[in-house]
Design an enzyme around this catalytic site. Structure first.
Site, PDB file in Angstrom:
ATOM      1  N   GLY A 214      50.619  44.152  29.935  1.00 32.03           N
ATOM      2  CA  GLY A 214      51.544  42.929  29.536  1.00 32.03           C
ATOM      3  C   GLY A 214      50.545  41.655  29.497  1.00 32.03           C
ATOM      4  O   GLY A 214      49.345  41.809  29.466  1.00 32.03           O
TER       5      GLY A 214
ATOM      6  N   HIS B   5      29.240  27.432  58.540  1.00 32.00           N
ATOM      7  CA  HIS B   5      28.609  26.343  57.731  1.00 32.00           C
ATOM      8  C   HIS B   5      27.466  27.004  56.723  1.00 32.00           C
ATOM      9  O   HIS B   5      26.750  28.063  57.353  1.00 32.00           O
ATOM     10  CB  HIS B   5      27.820  25.486  58.805  1.00 32.00           C
ATOM     11  CG  HIS B   5      26.838  24.600  58.261  1.00 32.00           C
ATOM     12  ND1 HIS B   5      27.136  23.503  57.481  1.00 32.00           N
ATOM     13  CD2 HIS B   5      25.511  24.546  58.120  1.00 32.00           C
ATOM     14  CE1 HIS B   5      26.144  22.689  57.050  1.00 32.00           C
ATOM     15  NE2 HIS B   5      25.147  23.578  57.526  1.00 32.00           N
TER      16      HIS B   5
ATOM     17  N   GLU C 280      57.522  50.555  27.332  1.00 35.90           N
ATOM     18  CA  GLU C 280      56.365  49.491  26.985  1.00 35.90           C
ATOM     19  C   GLU C 280      56.715  49.444  25.321  1.00 35.90           C
ATOM     20  O   GLU C 280      56.425  50.520  24.689  1.00 35.90           O
ATOM     21  CB  GLU C 280      55.183  49.430  27.462  1.00 35.90           C
ATOM     22  CG  GLU C 280      53.950  48.534  27.087  1.00 35.90           C
ATOM     23  CD  GLU C 280      54.686  47.248  27.025  1.00 35.90           C
ATOM     24  OE1 GLU C 280      54.694  46.830  28.268  1.00 35.90           O
ATOM     25  OE2 GLU C 280      54.711  46.421  26.132  1.00 35.90           O
TER      26      GLU C 280
END
Ligand SMILES: Cc1cc2nc3c(=O)[nH]c(=O)nc-3n(C[C@H](O)[C@H](O)[C@H](O)COP(=O)(O)OP(=O)(O)OC[C@H]3O[C@@H](n4cnc5c(N)ncnc54)[C@H](O)[C@@H]3O)c2cc1C
Length: 469
Positions: free
Chosen positions: A50, A451, A44
């Site tokens: 990243g 619901h 790295e």
């Protein structure tokens, strides 16, 4: 003086596998390989984790949560809640909250890698010496299997005057701990729009400059127009058909020159964010030394199982141009691991397009767009429902957007969906999963959903399909 071969090619340290980059595919793959007993090195050059961890998904979604809180607080009166005084955003605290989450995630990745047996973590810039060897500073590493996971970065086009102004990109935006007076966002697509709405909600005046005739041009026109309505409804200025051609410093302000047929040819603001696309991190990787094929934009060419043109070398994540998301990078890891370690021939072409745009309300996408379906010439069915007809959205007082689903008229399989509305980044998964199950739409249509949710309207919408004219 004769230079010996040993001086040009110092002794390489041998590994079974080398992984370059600690983005969204590399760490999982490196750990998986190391766990099988292989000797693995992972390299790295900058920040563990990243883009997603450091200046992509995690920080932006954390900042978006702060921005949404400010937005909801300002709307408190709509819900009968009184907040005395005005709503203020403390950007130093907003940034500190974001920094904490990012740091925890980054350190988590680093600790995980450094504590894995058989895995050596090397910090530095990796560059291919040849097809089996990678140089990192003074070290030379050698392996028969090399996995490239170098990701990408913001594209910075060579616009006139760009070097005279302090523009921001998605990485430098992470250092902002103040509310810009007027943020000009160049680029009306996914990255630009998330920042545009977030900063409008923090209190900035925001202008989006987009050269195309609509926002998020890959989306259907109805989706694109609805996104524009939502953002304009919050007071964001949107300039379409406006190509940014240059910058000029004007005192402590920035003037953005725009080529357009209507509206001002100069937009003046306090800060500029460039969000005009991404480029892969392959120009300084020495791919030419290994003979790895790239396309003219720098993306590494891979086959359906992510093998590059050189035997033993694979490319995963954004750098292969086959995806631009954390989930596509992670899926790349799963494909490579399945093929190499599990005897399971998974392929990139097995996956279904899926992503979200995290404006508020979000857009959840799966499969084809309506435009793609029309172009394909297939006979289609379409179901559409505005969020104003979704009880859950009405109860929550957030009725912007609509849901749209596309079905193959002959096979009854769902081909795609665009769900723009509250909670639609989650709701899309019921559609995605039925697509993966390769089952007809009638399976969801007959399902009993809970619901009151947004999802309960998916069976209803599927019960109202009409032929796509
Ligand atoms: C603002 C923004 C928001 C985003 N939001 C989302 C989202 O909400 N959801 C989503 O799915 N995706 C999102 N993305 C996209 C996502 O971040 C990327 O798709 C993902 O991080 C790609 O992962 P990767 O593994 O390919 O590479 P990266 O995460 O970019 O990692 C590559 C790593 O390789 C290292 N590296 C590069 N070259 C070398 C070298 N030569 N030697 C050693 N190391 C090297 C880099 O330093 C980096 O650490 C967002 C992106 C941006 C910019």
């Amino acid at each position: 003086m004769t230079v010996t071969r040993a001086e040009v090619y110092p002794m390489a340290t041998k590994y079974d596998a080398i992984v370059i980059g600690t983005g969204q595919a590399g760490p999982s793959l490196a750990v998986r390989l190391a766990e099988t007993g292989m000797r693995v090195a992972i390299v790295e050059r900058k920040l563990f984790g990243g883009t997603c961890v450091n200046n992509g998904c995690i920080p932006t979604k954390t900042l978006i949560a702060s921005a949404r809180t400010a937005h909801v607080a300002r709307r408190a009166g709509d819900y009968g809640v009184t907040i005395p005084g005005s709503i203020a955003v403390d950007m130093k605290r907003v940034k500190a909250r974001k920094d904490l989450l990012v740091r925890q995630s980054r350190e988590g990745v680093e600790k995980w890698l450094k504590s894995t047996q058989n895995l050596t973590v090397i910090e530095g810039q990796a560059r291919f010496a040849d097809a089996h060897r990678v140089r990192v500073g003074d070290e030379l590493l050698e392996a028969d299997k090399i996995f490239i996971n170098v990701g990408g970065r913001a594209s910075i086009p060579p616009l006139q005057g760009i070097d005279q102004v302090n523009y921001l990109n998605n990485s430098t935006m992470m250092n902002v701990d103040f509310v810009p007076e007027h943020l000009i966002v160049i680029g009306g697509s996914y990255v630009g729009l998330e920042f545009a709405q977030m900063y409008r909600r923090f209190g900035s005046e925001v202008t989006v400059v987009e050269m195309g005739s609509g926002l998020c041009r890959r989306e259907d026109q109805d989706v694109s127009e609805n996104i524009k309505t939502i953002l304009e409804g919050e007071g964001i200025n949107i300039r379409l058909n406006a190509e940014c051609i240059g910058f000029e410093k004007r005192g402590d302000k920035v003037a953005v020159q725009v080529e357009c047929n209507t509206g001002d040819k100069t937009v003046i603001g306090s800060h500029v964010l460039l969000a005009v696309g991404r480029v892969p991190n392959t120009s300084d990787l020495g791919v030419e030394n290994a003979g790895i094929e790239i396309d003219k934009r720098g993306y590494i060419q891979v086959d359906d199982q992510l093998r590059t043109s050189v035997p033993g070398i694979y490319a995963l994540g954004d750098c292969n141009g086959r995806g631009a998301f954390t989930h596509t990078a992670y899926n790349d890891y799963e494909i490579v691991a399945a093929n190499l370690l599990d005897g399971d021939q998974r392929r990139v072409s097995d996956r279904i397009t899926a992503y979200a745009l995290y404006i508020d309300p979000p857009l959840g996408r799966a499969g084809m767009t309506e435009a793609e379906l029309r172009k394909s010439g297939r006979k289609g069915l379409i179901g559409k429902r505005p969020m104003t007809q979704v009880g859950r959205a009405r109860e929550k007082g957030e009725t912007a957007g609509f849901m749209k689903v596309l079905v193959d008229a002959e096979t009854k399989k769902i081909l795609g969906a665009s769900l723009l509305g509250i909670e639609c980044d989650e709701v899309i998964h019921s559609i995605l999963d039925i697509m993966y199950a390769n089952a007809p739409y009638t399976v969801i249509q007959r399902a009993m959903h809970i619901h009151p949710t947004v999802s309960e309207l998916i069976p209803t919408m599927l019960g109202e399909l009409k032929p796509l004219e």
